[in-house]
Enzyme design. Structure first.
Site, PDB file in Angstrom:
ATOM      1  N   ASP A  94       0.857  -1.180   0.000  1.00 52.46           N
ATOM      2  CA  ASP A  94       0.000   0.000   0.000  1.00 52.46           C
ATOM      3  C   ASP A  94       0.899   1.239   0.000  1.00 52.46           C
ATOM      4  OD1 ASP A  94       0.980  -0.051   2.590  1.00 52.46           O
ATOM      5  OD2 ASP A  94      -0.779   1.006   3.337  1.00 52.46           O
ATOM      6  N   GLY A  96       1.251   3.679   2.138  1.00 50.09           N
ATOM      7  CA  GLY A  96       1.712   4.221   3.414  1.00 50.09           C
ATOM      8  C   GLY A  96       0.796   5.326   3.913  1.00 50.09           C
ATOM      9  N   GLY A  97      -0.021   5.875   3.035  1.00 50.35           N
ATOM     10  CA  GLY A  97      -0.893   6.987   3.405  1.00 50.35           C
ATOM     11  C   GLY A  97      -1.928   6.606   4.445  1.00 50.35           C
ATOM     12  N   GLN A 191     -11.744   7.558  -4.651  1.00 54.82           N
ATOM     13  CA  GLN A 191     -12.295   8.027  -3.393  1.00 54.82           C
ATOM     14  C   GLN A 191     -13.662   8.693  -3.639  1.00 54.82           C
ATOM     15  OE1 GLN A 191     -11.286   7.390  -0.448  1.00 54.82           O
ATOM     16  NE2 GLN A 191      -9.165   6.745  -0.690  1.00 54.82           N
ATOM     17  N   ASP A 268      -8.552  -7.213   0.822  1.00 60.41           N
ATOM     18  CA  ASP A 268      -7.561  -7.425   1.875  1.00 60.41           C
ATOM     19  C   ASP A 268      -8.176  -7.063   3.217  1.00 60.41           C
ATOM     20  OD1 ASP A 268      -6.968  -4.270   1.705  1.00 60.41           O
ATOM     21  OD2 ASP A 268      -6.033  -5.111   3.519  1.00 60.41           O
ATOM     22  N   CYS A 306     -14.395 -28.113   8.072  1.00 59.32           N
ATOM     23  CA  CYS A 306     -13.112 -27.600   7.596  1.00 59.32           C
ATOM     24  C   CYS A 306     -12.099 -28.727   7.487  1.00 59.32           C
ATOM     25  CB  CYS A 306     -12.604 -26.536   8.574  1.00 59.32           C
ATOM     26  SG  CYS A 306     -11.044 -25.782   8.059  1.00 59.32           S
ATOM     27  N   CYS A 308      -8.727 -28.140   7.187  1.00 62.92           N
ATOM     28  CA  CYS A 308      -7.386 -27.552   7.323  1.00 62.92           C
ATOM     29  C   CYS A 308      -6.545 -28.314   8.332  1.00 62.92           C
ATOM     30  CB  CYS A 308      -7.508 -26.074   7.728  1.00 62.92           C
ATOM     31  SG  CYS A 308      -7.659 -25.781   9.499  1.00 62.92           S
ATOM     32  N   CYS A 311      -7.896 -28.184  11.929  1.00 63.32           N
ATOM     33  CA  CYS A 311      -9.116 -28.961  12.179  1.00 63.32           C
ATOM     34  C   CYS A 311      -8.900 -30.454  12.022  1.00 63.32           C
ATOM     35  CB  CYS A 311     -10.226 -28.483  11.246  1.00 63.32           C
ATOM     36  SG  CYS A 311     -10.699 -26.787  11.617  1.00 63.32           S
ATOM     37  N   HIS A 337      -6.075 -21.567  10.533  1.00 59.99           N
ATOM     38  CA  HIS A 337      -7.481 -21.919  10.238  1.00 59.99           C
ATOM     39  C   HIS A 337      -8.242 -20.727   9.649  1.00 59.99           C
ATOM     40  CE1 HIS A 337     -11.627 -23.289  10.703  1.00 59.99           C
ATOM     41  NE2 HIS A 337     -11.842 -22.093  11.221  1.00 59.99           N
TER      42      HIS A 337
HETATM   43  O1  LIG Z   1      -9.053   4.587   1.199  1.00 60.08           O
HETATM   44  C1  LIG Z   1      -8.100   3.847   1.479  1.00 60.08           C
HETATM   45  N1  LIG Z   1      -6.870   4.078   0.944  1.00 60.08           N
HETATM   46  C2  LIG Z   1      -5.798   3.285   1.261  1.00 60.08           C
HETATM   47  N2  LIG Z   1      -5.872   2.258   2.095  1.00 60.08           N
HETATM   48  C3  LIG Z   1      -7.076   1.967   2.698  1.00 60.08           C
HETATM   49  C4  LIG Z   1      -7.148   0.896   3.630  1.00 60.08           C
HETATM   50  C5  LIG Z   1      -5.933   0.029   3.945  1.00 60.08           C
HETATM   51  C6  LIG Z   1      -6.094  -1.304   3.221  1.00 60.08           C
HETATM   52  N3  LIG Z   1      -5.229  -2.335   3.821  1.00 60.08           N
HETATM   53  C7  LIG Z   1      -3.811  -2.089   3.655  1.00 60.08           C
HETATM   54  C8  LIG Z   1      -3.007  -3.179   4.321  1.00 60.08           C
HETATM   55  C9  LIG Z   1      -1.569  -3.066   3.865  1.00 60.08           C
HETATM   56  C10 LIG Z   1      -0.722  -4.125   4.512  1.00 60.08           C
HETATM   57  C11 LIG Z   1      -0.820  -4.086   6.017  1.00 60.08           C
HETATM   58  C12 LIG Z   1      -2.245  -4.121   6.523  1.00 60.08           C
HETATM   59  C13 LIG Z   1      -3.140  -3.108   5.842  1.00 60.08           C
HETATM   60  C14 LIG Z   1      -8.373   0.641   4.256  1.00 60.08           C
HETATM   61  N4  LIG Z   1      -8.706  -0.263   5.208  1.00 60.08           N
HETATM   62  C15 LIG Z   1     -10.028  -0.059   5.478  1.00 60.08           C
HETATM   63  N5  LIG Z   1     -10.727  -0.754   6.403  1.00 60.08           N
HETATM   64  C16 LIG Z   1     -10.090  -1.724   7.301  1.00 60.08           C
HETATM   65  C17 LIG Z   1      -9.425  -1.023   8.434  1.00 60.08           C
HETATM   66  C18 LIG Z   1      -8.305  -1.413   9.061  1.00 60.08           C
HETATM   67  C19 LIG Z   1      -7.928  -0.552  10.101  1.00 60.08           C
HETATM   68  C20 LIG Z   1      -8.785   0.506  10.274  1.00 60.08           C
HETATM   69  S1  LIG Z   1     -10.040   0.411   9.115  1.00 60.08           S
HETATM   70  N6  LIG Z   1     -10.548   0.927   4.725  1.00 60.08           N
HETATM   71  C21 LIG Z   1      -9.525   1.393   3.960  1.00 60.08           C
HETATM   72  C22 LIG Z   1      -9.460   2.444   3.039  1.00 60.08           C
HETATM   73  C23 LIG Z   1      -8.231   2.738   2.415  1.00 60.08           C
HETATM   74 ZN   LIG Z   2      -9.869 -25.435   9.978  1.00 59.32          ZN
END
Ligand SMILES: O=c1[nH]cnc2c(CCNCC3CCCCC3)c3[nH]c(NCc4cccs4)nc3cc12
Ligand SMILES: [Zn+2]
Length: 374
Positions: A94, A96-97, A191, A268, A306, A308, A311, A337
């Site tokens: 991602d 970093g923002g 967005q 994710d 399951c 896995c 399990c 799991h």
């Molecule tokens: O607009 C967004 N722009 C950029 N990233 C977003 C993320 C992070 C996605 N997971 C990154 C991963 C990269 C690798 C490490 C783990 C994260 C979001 N996560 C959530 N909800 C789940 C949420 C998680 C925490 C608070 S809300 N909404 C999100 C919206 C945005």
């Molecule tokens: Zn399992």
């Protein structure tokens, strides 16, 4: 050939769902796909071989964390993130923002970028589209995310409009800064919150920049699920049919199914490994909190549906004991799991699309999982 290619296999006749394959320089993966999260260059408690055997063709890692620790320079000198963490399949990083918005409360957003404090030691830091691209380039991920602002929920229309326009300008700067190597694909992030006009504007701006793939951001940030589903309903169709659609930060089993139905290809979420660490399990009949006394003498598996490793080899009583005794093996069995559960769920979703019966599958899954219970 461009770094990232999406192959549309077929569309579900009942819904907006599609079956596809994403091709990357580190192999291909079937979609709709759940991408395990490896925040600090590891899928917490899991060995790469275990993540592979559960079927993951791509994992996520976190630009913000790796920039601060161990440092993108060390990872570059190690030969890149694939080598550093011994993962030879695809990696998405991602920008970093998002961590800046969710981890650091002290921050100042400007046109140039974002000023904030290091959540580890309080040092002043600055992240910009160019800096984010440089770090992701050092990590050598196959899919990089553009530097965006994920606005707080809820946000006024005025704030959201200004934020969308800045995110579009930042996306263009990312594209310019991106070394445009054949190795790495850069995804734009749409967005606009829950405002259809702003989602249309954001999509139009980003699609004109011709990214190899697009994400939907700004969701799963506290809005009700029906708001998220409504936004998906009018946003996914704005996105190119022949490119991957990634819904960021989603999600729970019901959101994965609802997202696939609305045409999302990639997901994710930190949930499976995060809830695993405190002994909460996904099962076909809903969530199970293993520490409950009812499990003390339950010598059956976590989930009898399951297949896995957890399990097949361990009982609820044994796993409850591990958590009560704070044995880390318990967290490994739970992580394995929960990740396997979501990977299997995605396989069932892909199979339902092949058979044009995704809505029927949703009904069956929701009934057994307990989503229909009042
Ligand atoms: O607009 C967004 N722009 C950029 N990233 C977003 C993320 C992070 C996605 N997971 C990154 C991963 C990269 C690798 C490490 C783990 C994260 C979001 N996560 C959530 N909800 C789940 C949420 C998680 C925490 C608070 S809300 N909404 C999100 C919206 C945005
Ligand atoms: Zn399992």
């Amino acid at each position: 050939m461009t770094a990232i290619k999406y192959e549309l296999i077929k569309k579900d006749k009942q819904t907006g769902a599609r079956l596809g394959v994403v091709h990357t320089p580190h192999g291909s993966f079937d979609t709709p796909a759940f991408m395990p999260v490896g925040t600090q260059a590891t899928v917490k408690t899991m060995a790469p071989e275990e993540v592979k055997e559960m079927g993951a063709g791509i994992i996520l890692s976190n630009t913000y964390h790796l920039w601060l620790r161990p440092g993108n320079d060390i990872i570059r000198e190690a030969g890149g993130l694939h080598k550093f963490m011994n993962w030879d399949r695809a990696i998405l990083t991602d920008s970093g923002g998002f961590q800046v918005f969710s981890l650091s409360d002290m921050r100042k957003i400007e046109e140039e970028g974002v000023h904030f404090r290091n959540h580890l030691n309080g040092d002043k830091l600055f992240l910009s589209p160019e800096k984010s691209m440089q770090i992701q380039n050092d990590l050598g991920s196959d899919i990089m995310m553009a530097f965006d602002e994920c606005p707080p929920f809820p946000a006024t229309y005025e704030y959201m409009k200004a934020s969308v326009e800045r995110t579009s300008r930042w996306a263009e700067r990312c594209l310019t800064a991106h070394t445009n190597t054949d190795k790495q694909g850069l995804f734009g992030i749409i967005q606009g919150g829950e405002f259809e006009e702003l989602r249309k504007q954001s999509a139009k701006d980003l699609i004109s920049l011709d990214f190899p793939g697009y994400a939907i951001g700004g969701l799963s940030v506290g809005e009700p699920k029906d708001v998220m589903n409504r936004v998906l309903e009018f946003t996914a169709p704005l996105m190119p049919d022949n490119k991957p659609r990634y819904l960021m930060g989603v999600g729970s089993p019901d959101s994965l199914i609802d997202g696939a139905i609305r045409g999302i290809d990639m997901f994710d979420c930190v949930l499976p490994t995060r809830i695993a660490r405190n002994g909460t399990f996904f099962t076909s009949k809903g969530r199970l909190v293993i520490k409950g006394a009812a499990n003390a003498r339950d010598f059956g598996p976590i989930d009898d549906k399951c297949d896995c490793y957890t399990c097949k080899n361990y009982s609820r009583a044994y796993i409850r004991h591990l958590f009560k005794a704070e044995e880390t093996f318990g967290m490994r069995l739970a992580s394995y799991h929960n990740l396997h559960f979501l990977m299997k769920l995605m396989e069932k979703i892909r199979q339902a699309i092949r058979e044009d019966r995704l809505l029927d599958f949703k009904e069956e899954f929701f009934e057994e999982y307990g989503y229909n219970k009042p």
